[in-house]
Design a protein around this motif. Structure first.
Motif, short mmCIF file in Angstrom:
data_model
loop_
_atom_site.label_atom_id
_atom_site.label_comp_id
_atom_site.label_asym_id
_atom_site.label_seq_id
_atom_site.Cartn_x
_atom_site.Cartn_y
_atom_site.Cartn_z
N ASN A 34 1.25 4.04 -2.92
CA ASN A 34 1.04 5.46 -2.56
C ASN A 34 2.20 6.33 -3.03
N GLY A 57 0.83 -1.21 0.00
CA GLY A 57 0.00 0.00 0.00
C GLY A 57 0.85 1.25 0.00
N ARG A 58 1.89 1.24 0.84
CA ARG A 58 2.77 2.41 0.93
C ARG A 58 3.56 2.60 -0.36
N LYS A 67 1.96 6.80 -6.60
CA LYS A 67 0.86 7.72 -6.90
C LYS A 67 1.30 9.18 -6.71
#
Lengths: 254, 247
Positions: B14, B10-11, B17
């Motif tokens: 991110n 997830g990190r 992103k």
């Protein structure tokens, strides 16, 4: 002016800041002092928005930065300069390139205009002749001066300094302090300095905020330090028996 | 374990992103991309060539020895060296080596910047650090790694030639005839697809490891090690996936 209103910050179950409210005035050197672990660095990181508070508001003049989105924060940061404890200079760049970096990144000035501004900054911080040296080739005090030059090259409205005197001898510390105070007054900047250097407190402490265990324990200026009967302040400023004797003597001579 | 994996995933997503944003100054990003192209490309050229040369040489000798000229004709040596190099050896081995050399360098560089508060300094200036520090590295790798892989493939084939022709294991005409036999241009596509995907992996994973490093030199060392280990595992995993999908 920067205003902190009831700032709280917790990490998991540990509450590091327990509701701090204070005002940092424009054109003055505002100091945050306190023992190690008092929450100074966390408070400074909250003020520069490198962290978000658990609760409370931080106002830059009339803008509450805790409500800004990432884009708005990036815009605001162009008004902020910061001197880091270790100077945080880019190792692969020369003194000149380090100072020019914000100009290259954020301005559309011509090459000559940028060079003129860099030369001006180098003169302000007395680093003539070191333009092409790398951070590893200059002393700690010179690195701090490059850091100051880089942090003010875009004419910021707010200047933050994290332990600007750490690792410096008393004489060099004084030079750095005087430089910061001069820049603050001349450019009418709101300057906030995080320090536990007692010389700085007594030399440039126009507004001093003492933190103790996550709370604001005392607010005043350098002239009020000697006369204050705040025990936490006295224990912090005059920590050694030698300094306590000096204070007693100074008070007796008054 | 699974939770930790998804936390990091997830990190990582991110971070990627955050890179997608309008650059503060295109010229500075261009300059940084050029610098990275030089570091990744020119800086790795010699080691990549040396490894490719020996891989090609060892492969050719081994294949020539295994074939022995009994049932399968000796010119197959050139053919097998060529295809093995193009499909597997050049992209995978080159990128595994690059993950070690370039990956650890990226993790150390960004991790060092984090520890010396240089990333904080950039953030305070208003620079999108994810974009400025990571994006140019990925873009540089996208262009340079396929080039390195192509060079590695060429050098490996030369290495094979030098190992088996002058030593008399097979004749020059056999080796060259093998190289020209059964050529499938699609294999080149497979090689470049692998190179592009591996290039992204070997820059983005180390950048992630460096970007979120904390503490001191122990943590930086750990981040370096993780950068190389995780990049290698991910490269091998995607090698399998791409091979499965494209063959």
């Amino acid at each position: 002016m920067i205003r902190a209103v009831d700032i709280k910050k917790s990490f998991d179950d540990v509450e590091v800041l327990k509701g701090i409210s204070t005002v940092f005035e424009k054109g003055k050197t505002n100091l945050i002092i306190g023992r190690s672990g008092a929450g100074k660095t966390v408070f400074l990181k909250l003020l520069v928005s490198l962290m978000s508070p658990t609760d409370g508001d931080i106002w830059y003049d009339d803008v509450n930065i805790t409500t800004l989105n990432k884009r708005e924060l990036i815009d605001l940061r162009k008004d902020i300069g910061m001197l880091f404890q270790g100077s945080a200079l880019f190792d692969s760049m020369t003194v000149e390139e380090n100072i020019r970096f914000p100009l290259d990144m954020f301005t559309k000035k011509t090459k000559k205009e940028k060079q003129d501004r860099v030369d001006e900054m180098i003169e302000v911080v007395n680093l003539e002749g070191s333009n092409n040296k790398y951070p590893g080739e200059i002393s700690g005090g010179m690195q701090k001066r490059v850091g100051i030059a880089r942090s003010i090259v875009l004419n910021p409205k707010y200047l933050f300094c994290d332990e600007p005197n750490s690792g410096l001898d008393p004489k060099t510390s004084l030079v750095i302090d005087e430089l910061i105070q001069k820049i603050t007054r001349e450019n009418k900047i709101t300057t906030i300095i995080n320090t536990h250097d007692m010389n700085s407190v007594m030399e440039i402490g126009e507004k001093i905020n003492l933190l103790h265990q996550g709370r604001l324990a005392w607010v005043g200026n350098k002239d009020e330090v000697l006369e204050s009967d705040n025990e936490l302040l006295q224990n912090f400023i005059f920590a050694s028996p030698f300094l306590q004797r000096l204070r007693k003597r100074a008070m007796n001579n008054k | 374990m699974i939770l930790t994996f998804f936390y990091h995933l997830g990190r990582f997503v991110n971070l990627l992103k955050l890179m997608i944003a309008r650059p503060e100054n295109g010229g500075m990003y261009w300059k940084e991309t050029m610098r990275q192209m030089n570091d990744i490309g020119i800086g790795s050229l010699i080691i990549v060539c040396m490894i490719a040369l020996f891989i090609g040489a060892v492969s050719a000798v081994q294949i020539a020895y295994q074939l022995g000229g009994q049932i399968v004709p000796m010119y197959y040596t050139g053919y097998i060296v060529r295809d093995m190099t193009i499909i597997e050896m050049a992209p995978t081995l080159t990128c595994l080596v690059l993950a070690g050399k370039v990956g650890s360098n990226i993790a150390a560089e960004i991790g060092g910047m984090r520890q010396k508060e240089q990333i904080d300094a950039l953030e305070i200036m208003g620079v999108n650090t994810a974009a400025y520090l990571v994006f140019p590295k990925i873009i540089a790798a996208l262009f340079v790694v396929p080039l390195l892989v192509a060079i590695a493939a060429f050098v490996a084939i030369i290495g094979g030639y030098l190992a088996v022709v002058p030593t008399g294991m097979i004749t020059e005409s056999e080796y060259v005839f093998g190289l020209r036999s059964f050529f499938v241009p699609y294999n080149i596509t497979i090689m470049f697809v692998k190179a592009v995907v591996f290039g992204v992996i070997l820059t983005s994973i180390p950048a992630y490891q460096g970007y979120f490093v904390g503490g001191g030199s122990m943590e930086l060392g750990q981040a370096n090690m993780n950068a190389v280990v995780y990049s290698n595992i991910t490269i091998l995993f995607f090698d399998f996936i791409i091979t499965l999908m494209m063959t």
